[in-house]
Motif scaffolding. Sequence first.
Motif, PDB file in Angstrom:
ATOM      1  N   LYS A   5       0.863  -1.185   0.000  1.00 27.39           N
ATOM      2  CA  LYS A   5       0.000   0.000   0.000  1.00 27.39           C
ATOM      3  C   LYS A   5       0.894   1.227   0.000  1.00 27.39           C
TER       4      LYS A   5
ATOM      5  N   LEU B  80       0.724   5.613 -12.478  1.00 27.77           N
ATOM      6  CA  LEU B  80      -0.429   5.193 -11.668  1.00 27.77           C
ATOM      7  C   LEU B  80      -0.957   3.844 -12.154  1.00 27.77           C
ATOM      8  N   ALA B  81      -1.185   3.744 -13.457  1.00 25.77           N
ATOM      9  CA  ALA B  81      -1.735   2.510 -14.025  1.00 25.77           C
ATOM     10  C   ALA B  81      -0.781   1.338 -13.817  1.00 25.77           C
TER      11      ALA B  81
ATOM     12  N   GLU C  57      -0.860   0.228 -10.138  1.00 22.27           N
ATOM     13  CA  GLU C  57      -2.127  -0.468  -9.894  1.00 22.27           C
ATOM     14  C   GLU C  57      -2.106  -1.861 -10.500  1.00 22.27           C
ATOM     15  N   SER C  58      -1.478  -2.016 -11.683  1.00 22.27           N
ATOM     16  CA  SER C  58      -1.423  -3.328 -12.342  1.00 22.27           C
ATOM     17  C   SER C  58      -0.608  -4.338 -11.532  1.00 22.27           C
TER      18      SER C  58
ATOM     19  N   ASP D 206      -1.906  -1.259  -3.659  1.00 25.88           N
ATOM     20  CA  ASP D 206      -3.051  -0.419  -3.334  1.00 25.88           C
ATOM     21  C   ASP D 206      -2.597   1.042  -3.187  1.00 25.88           C
ATOM     22  N   ILE D 207      -3.021   1.888  -4.125  1.00 29.69           N
ATOM     23  CA  ILE D 207      -2.687   3.313  -4.058  1.00 29.69           C
ATOM     24  C   ILE D 207      -3.773   4.006  -3.238  1.00 29.69           C
ATOM     25  N   LYS D 208      -3.424   4.372  -2.022  1.00 25.93           N
ATOM     26  CA  LYS D 208      -4.381   4.996  -1.110  1.00 25.93           C
ATOM     27  C   LYS D 208      -4.623   6.464  -1.443  1.00 25.93           C
TER      28      LYS D 208
ATOM     29  N   ARG E 130      -3.064   9.783  -4.348  1.00 26.29           N
ATOM     30  CA  ARG E 130      -2.102  10.329  -5.303  1.00 26.29           C
ATOM     31  C   ARG E 130      -1.787  11.748  -4.864  1.00 26.29           C
TER      32      ARG E 130
END
Length: 191
Positions: free
Chosen positions: A141, A152-153, A156-157, A161-163, A165
């Motif tokens: 995370k 970002l993508a 995420e891939s 878990d990006i809480k 930005r």
Amino acid sequence: MNIIQSNIANLPTKYGKFKIKAYKDEDQEHLAIMSENFQDLDIPYVRIHSECLTGDTLGSLKCDCQNQLDLALKFIAQEGGLVIYHRQEGRNIGLLNKVNAYALQDQGRDTIQANVELGFNEDERDYRIVEHIFKDLGIKKIKLITNNPKKLAYVESLGVDIKERIPAITKSNKYNKEYINTKKEQMGHMF
């Protein structure tokens, strides 16, 4: 992917005290720059910073790279987290080609046009080393410091878990205004 990694070492800087660890993937060496409290953080702040010798080291005003690195290191030293120094110069076209791209920009091309004219995609970066660093450091995370939707993508891939930005906003100048506009308008960067 055959990755060699270093031990963790101390790195006192003008921003504060950090721990560093190097990773070598084929001919590129990358660096994890961690705040001293990094291992204690449940959700660290993370910046994936792409190398820019002309900006980071020489202080070029043609880009916002040095300003973003400076912002990230100050922030991470204060708030805790990690800067991944991603050694893929010039969106991974290399220093020689980056200087050739600069010459084309001097003739009126934007950064994308220059890369394409030199036979490259607009962005040649490969983020596979980031996945290895995240796994090695146990990162699941994060709060990601970026303006780049591709970063970002990609994160995420990986199932990270990006809480949150956090934008990396710095001041523009007369030399990098078009560069920043190209990133915003053609590459979808979020400013």
